[in-house]
Design an enzyme around this catalytic site. Sequence first.
Site: not given
Ligand code: NAD
Length: 473
Positions: A149, A225, A229-230, A245, A279
């Site tokens: 995003n 993310g 995933t986290g 984050e 987020c």
């Molecule tokens: P996501 O968790 O789907 O993906 C994030 C990253 O993780 C991507 O690069 C993805 O390819 C990677 N990933 C996916 N599976 C993985 C795995 N098994 N192991 C390691 N890496 C993996 O998130 P998204 O859809 O790209 O982003 C949206 C989310 O991010 C929302 O929940 C949003 O709130 C959060 N976000 C948080 C912040 C913050 O600063 N707190 C900022 C922006 C977005």
Amino acid sequence: MKMLLGGEWVDRDRTIEVTDPYDDSLVDTVPQATVEDVHVAFDHAQRGFETARKMGVYERGEVLRRTAEIVRGDLEEFARLIAREGSKTIREARKEAERCVNTLTVSAEEAKRIMGETIPFDSFPGGENRRGFYYRFPIGVVLAITPFNDPLNLVAHKLGPAFAAGNSVVLKPATVTPLSALKLASAFLEAGLPPLGLQVITGAGSEIGDALVKDERARMISFTGGVETGERIARIAGIKKLGMELGSNSPVIVWKDADLEMAVESCLSGAFWAAGQNCLGVQRLYVHGDLYDAFREDFVKRTSQYRIGDKLREETDMGPMITKEEAKRVEAWIEEATKMGAQVLTGGKREGALVEPTVLERVPETAKIHRKEVFGPTVNLYPVSDLEEALAKANSLPYGLHAAFFTKSVDVAFKAAYGLDCGGVMINDSTDYRLDSMPFGGVKSSGLGREGIKFALQEMTEPKVVCFNLTQS
Ligand code: NAD
């Protein structure tokens, strides 16, 4: 575009198509990295760390400052790339590119403020002859994983402090939006970053994610993310530092003495910025009963005036969601809520990846669109009458990134600021306010640790104590 491995731009036979979610047109392709590429990336990164750790603070700061200048000089191209590969309109994308310049500039400044302290070893008997200090040393190879995003500035939030600290980085940008990150990597190389200092590996998280996360050469994972995933990363990471984050479901309270115009204006932008894929996006709006009807009328009217569509047109207010599948998920959540008794006050329809900006009322607390992070252009309105009740409702979910409160009363604002469980409380602003140098992060499921350059620098360095046992004091 190619990915960056061992200081070279490399291709692979298997590629990933990066498409514009507005019209499905092809923007570019990137290599689909394999697990073997992951191992090679860490080999290079480890050697890159040996070079990076020896760079003087002045030198690190210069690379960051020059990179910021390169981005500034190419701002419109960065903005177009952000707008094409992701969801942001060109006006939103320009703002992100400008913020990236700021993030890198502040990183260059903060590199000079990595400090330690002397330690009073003689504060315990037996330490009379001891003198020493601690200083913060780089942590090593940082694995940075970023979401779609904010495809440029959130990458800068990892690379800036990591390089300021003297670390090397393996970066995995979001699968769907890798292009802005690759262009930024190219700017870093042009600015003089040692070639092995940064590896950028493009590929699907489901394919290479586990290999990246488990690699013992990564001393820290800096992840931004989704919560799921986290959690997966935290389960398999092993012994290494984690910076998380994660997502949220941000509440805003509009109190009875609030400036109505100000509250409506900032909550509109807070709810629909980047098509709600933010987020910090406003998801739950608790409005005092005395103001509820007036707020609802103005908010709904102005939401219905939003111009949605082509992201590259200057007049467009809101673009599409990142994929059609994501848009369908949000549509399904709206449908679920309406079946449970919610009312759509405006919006609610989808065409392709475009979801209309949507305002809902009477949303039951069991509906997904109330309890989970929607990450789409919808917002729920709820009337409240009592401050304790409003704070309890705002705190009722397992997220806690930002919360916001609109009031003219300092007393009430303080009560709210202390009563809201989150990483940041915005008074007379929506939840969607962030200065890139403030401590940023969440409580509860919204994260671990803080970013915001100076604070990320703390996480990306380790204190080392040096103690001299002198023969004579
Ligand atoms: P996501 O968790 O789907 O993906 C994030 C990253 O993780 C991507 O690069 C993805 O390819 C990677 N990933 C996916 N599976 C993985 C795995 N098994 N192991 C390691 N890496 C993996 O998130 P998204 O859809 O790209 O982003 C949206 C989310 O991010 C929302 O929940 C949003 O709130 C959060 N976000 C948080 C912040 C913050 O600063 N707190 C900022 C922006 C977005």
